[in-house]
Design a protein around this motif. Structure first.
Motif, short mmCIF file in Angstrom:
data_model
loop_
_atom_site.label_atom_id
_atom_site.label_comp_id
_atom_site.label_asym_id
_atom_site.label_seq_id
_atom_site.Cartn_x
_atom_site.Cartn_y
_atom_site.Cartn_z
N GLN A 46 0.11 -5.51 6.64
CA GLN A 46 0.28 -5.75 5.21
C GLN A 46 0.12 -4.45 4.44
O GLN A 46 -0.78 -3.65 4.72
CB GLN A 46 -0.74 -6.78 4.72
N ASP A 130 -6.12 -3.79 -2.26
CA ASP A 130 -5.13 -4.28 -3.22
C ASP A 130 -3.80 -4.33 -2.48
O ASP A 130 -3.25 -3.29 -2.10
CB ASP A 130 -5.06 -3.35 -4.42
N THR A 131 -3.29 -5.55 -2.25
CA THR A 131 -2.05 -5.75 -1.50
C THR A 131 -1.04 -6.46 -2.39
O THR A 131 -1.40 -7.00 -3.44
CB THR A 131 -2.30 -6.59 -0.24
N PRO A 132 0.23 -6.51 -2.00
CA PRO A 132 1.22 -7.26 -2.77
C PRO A 132 0.84 -8.74 -2.93
O PRO A 132 1.22 -9.38 -3.91
CB PRO A 132 2.51 -7.11 -1.97
N ALA A 133 0.05 -9.28 -2.01
CA ALA A 133 -0.39 -10.67 -2.10
C ALA A 133 -1.64 -10.84 -2.95
O ALA A 133 -2.15 -11.95 -3.11
CB ALA A 133 -0.65 -11.22 -0.69
N GLY A 134 -2.17 -9.73 -3.48
CA GLY A 134 -3.38 -9.78 -4.29
C GLY A 134 -4.52 -9.03 -3.61
O GLY A 134 -4.37 -8.50 -2.51
N GLN A 136 -7.96 -8.55 -1.58
CA GLN A 136 -8.65 -9.29 -0.52
C GLN A 136 -9.72 -8.41 0.11
O GLN A 136 -9.53 -7.21 0.28
CB GLN A 136 -7.67 -9.78 0.54
#
Length: 154
Positions: A46, A130-134, A136
């Motif tokens: 990710q 901080d990932t494109p999915a939010g 985590q």
């Protein structure tokens, strides 16, 4: 004379300056082993846009000092340093420096590896990516525990 230092800081560090500090005035040193960890742009497949590292001030520094003391009791090292950054970081930023010196290379290599294995499992740091999915939180890895456990074998 033995020399040890830990630092938890938001600002970047100069690897060359840290390595100079480890060796300066200690002519008995014949080896220096060093590890620098950096922020990757991907974790477990990710994308990672940024990372934030949190810690408990005071408690974290004491934990790092204890890790260095454990290394010094196991290996014949002359000096060691751990520098760990906290706060917001971006891909390619330096996160951690662990380094150890000794008269001969094997003890420096082993001590440096020990420092990182214990740092990954014992030091109170928490990582949020901080990932494109939010955002985590990063979970502990079994591989880090396995790496640490080998120091307790025979």
């Amino acid at each position: 004379m033995k020399r040890f230092r830990v630092s938890v800081q938001t600002e970047d560090f100069d690897v060359g300056e840290a390595l100079k500090w480890l060796r300066q005035g200690l002519p008995e040193i014949g080896a220096l082993a060093c590890f620098v960890g950096t922020v990757r742009d991907i974790n477990e497949g990710q994308a990672v846009r940024a990372m934030t590292l949190e810690h408990y001030p005071g408690m974290t520094e004491r934990s790092l000092e204890e890790i260095i003391q454990q290394a010094a009791s196991r290996f014949d090292i002359v000096s060691a340093v751990i520098i760990h950054r906290v706060g917001p970081l971006n891909p390619e930023d330096q996160i951690v420096l662990a380094a150890a010196t000794s008269a001969h290379r094997q003890q420096a290599f082993l001590a440096c590896e020990f420092l990182m294995d214990y740092l990954k499992t014992e030091a109170p740091f928490w990582k949020k990516e901080d990932t494109p999915a939010g955002a985590q939180w990063v979970a502990a890895r079994d591989s880090d525990d396995s790496a640490k456990s080998r120091w307790n074998e025979g």
